[in-house]
Design a protein around this motif. Sequence first.
Motif, PDB file in Angstrom:
ATOM      1  N   PHE A  28       0.860  -1.174   0.000  1.00 51.12           N
ATOM      2  CA  PHE A  28       0.000   0.000   0.000  1.00 51.12           C
ATOM      3  C   PHE A  28       0.906   1.237   0.000  1.00 51.12           C
ATOM      4  N   GLN A  29       0.612   2.296   0.704  1.00 50.54           N
ATOM      5  CA  GLN A  29       1.377   3.539   0.534  1.00 50.54           C
ATOM      6  C   GLN A  29       2.636   3.512   1.393  1.00 50.54           C
ATOM      7  N   VAL A  30       3.764   3.239   0.769  1.00 49.45           N
ATOM      8  CA  VAL A  30       5.031   3.089   1.486  1.00 49.45           C
ATOM      9  C   VAL A  30       5.645   4.471   1.741  1.00 49.45           C
ATOM     10  N   TYR A  31       6.207   4.651   2.933  1.00 52.17           N
ATOM     11  CA  TYR A  31       6.867   5.920   3.263  1.00 52.17           C
ATOM     12  C   TYR A  31       8.040   5.643   4.187  1.00 52.17           C
ATOM     13  N   GLY A  32       8.901   6.647   4.349  1.00 54.61           N
ATOM     14  CA  GLY A  32      10.039   6.527   5.244  1.00 54.61           C
ATOM     15  C   GLY A  32      11.205   7.349   4.730  1.00 54.61           C
ATOM     16  N   PRO A  33      12.350   7.275   5.386  1.00 47.33           N
ATOM     17  CA  PRO A  33      13.511   8.071   4.984  1.00 47.33           C
ATOM     18  C   PRO A  33      13.983   7.724   3.571  1.00 47.33           C
ATOM     19  N   GLY A  34      14.339   8.753   2.818  1.00 49.69           N
ATOM     20  CA  GLY A  34      14.866   8.532   1.481  1.00 49.69           C
ATOM     21  C   GLY A  34      13.832   8.442   0.395  1.00 49.69           C
ATOM     22  N   ASP A  35      12.573   8.717   0.707  1.00 47.16           N
ATOM     23  CA  ASP A  35      11.527   8.690  -0.307  1.00 47.16           C
ATOM     24  C   ASP A  35      11.743   9.827  -1.295  1.00 47.16           C
ATOM     25  N   HIS A  36      11.103   9.707  -2.457  1.00 48.02           N
ATOM     26  CA  HIS A  36      11.241  10.739  -3.491  1.00 48.02           C
ATOM     27  C   HIS A  36      10.719  12.070  -2.948  1.00 48.02           C
ATOM     28  N   PRO A  37      11.450  13.155  -3.164  1.00 51.47           N
ATOM     29  CA  PRO A  37      11.088  14.431  -2.524  1.00 51.47           C
ATOM     30  C   PRO A  37       9.748  15.001  -2.943  1.00 51.47           C
ATOM     31  N   THR A  38       9.178  14.540  -4.058  1.00 53.21           N
ATOM     32  CA  THR A  38       7.891  15.083  -4.491  1.00 53.21           C
ATOM     33  C   THR A  38       6.696  14.353  -3.877  1.00 53.21           C
ATOM     34  N   ARG A  39       6.933  13.282  -3.141  1.00 54.10           N
ATOM     35  CA  ARG A  39       5.830  12.538  -2.556  1.00 54.10           C
ATOM     36  C   ARG A  39       5.357  13.209  -1.270  1.00 54.10           C
ATOM     37  N   LEU A  40       4.178  12.805  -0.826  1.00 51.46           N
ATOM     38  CA  LEU A  40       3.479  13.584   0.193  1.00 51.46           C
ATOM     39  C   LEU A  40       4.250  13.715   1.501  1.00 51.46           C
ATOM     40  N   VAL A  41       4.754  12.615   2.048  1.00 53.00           N
ATOM     41  CA  VAL A  41       5.435  12.715   3.348  1.00 53.00           C
ATOM     42  C   VAL A  41       6.660  13.620   3.275  1.00 53.00           C
ATOM     43  N   PRO A  42       7.551  13.479   2.286  1.00 51.92           N
ATOM     44  CA  PRO A  42       8.665  14.434   2.209  1.00 51.92           C
ATOM     45  C   PRO A  42       8.220  15.876   2.030  1.00 51.92           C
ATOM     46  N   VAL A  43       7.142  16.083   1.272  1.00 53.69           N
ATOM     47  CA  VAL A  43       6.638  17.448   1.071  1.00 53.69           C
ATOM     48  C   VAL A  43       6.121  18.018   2.394  1.00 53.69           C
ATOM     49  N   VAL A  44       5.365  17.228   3.141  1.00 58.95           N
ATOM     50  CA  VAL A  44       4.803  17.697   4.410  1.00 58.95           C
ATOM     51  C   VAL A  44       5.907  17.967   5.422  1.00 58.95           C
ATOM     52  N   LEU A  45       6.851  17.046   5.561  1.00 59.60           N
ATOM     53  CA  LEU A  45       7.926  17.255   6.531  1.00 59.60           C
ATOM     54  C   LEU A  45       8.868  18.375   6.083  1.00 59.60           C
TER      55      LEU A  45
END
Length: 284
Positions: free
Chosen positions: A149-166
């Motif tokens: 499902f929706q994978v997240y964590g350190p090193g994710d692509h910068p345009t994805r939601l979690v990196p954008v929010v953080l």
Amino acid sequence: MRAVVTGAGGFVGRHLVARLRSDGWDVVPLTRADVDLADPDAGASAVRAADPDVVFSLAAGRAKTTPAERAATVAVNTSPWLVDALPGRCRAVVRLGSSTEYAAGPGPLAEDAALRPRGFFGATKAAGSLLLQAAAAERGVRVAVLRAFQVYGPGDHPTRLVPVVLGAARTGAVVPLPGHVSRRDWVWVGDVVDACVRAALADHLPPGQVLNVGTGVQTSTEELVATAERVTGRSIATAPGAHPGRDWDTADWVSDPSAAAAMLGWRPTVDLAEGLARTWAAAA
């Protein structure tokens, strides 16, 4: 054991390579810089040369603007050459699929949910899963398909939601949000990697087994932002309606992960708040 990891330069691939090496595996990582997996001869040669015990098939293409890009994405996401390239001693292929292979549904999606892919990417992933299962059955190779499902964590692509929010929590930037409710089942990258390793070692799995890798909890975009505010201790400005959204976004998108628990002994170990806190700390 020796493992080939295709897509080793990607988000999940980098985490998987690190986990395997820490567990003592001999890892042959294949990245775009190493081999063009859209070229079946090049891909097959690289796998044969590696002579693996296990293949983790994580490579994924997403480009679709031109006919050439779409053709390359299909080739990478289906890899019809893979099974024929395996040595006789290869014990398993673990394919990282996608929840976008499923049709949207109002409740938790189990592995028998209808396949009605969401968008071009989901269609290519579904096609690749079916082709791999069929080819492996003909060759007697054990395959497991993990639909993440929706994978997240350190090193994710910068345009994805979690990196954008953080990132917005650090910089004060405004996060554009879709105008409609969008919920996803957010699963920590380390938990996804653990499911991959367990599936590789689970010789008892039936051939072609599909397993969901998710938490069984869905979170709206607005709830994710609020959780990020709590764990970072910073306000995050948003602009509702400023993001056009995606055609596969939905108000309900959540897994039923009970089969992975029963067959692999796998369960998610990191909830969203802890995962966001770890991701925040990793970028400090």
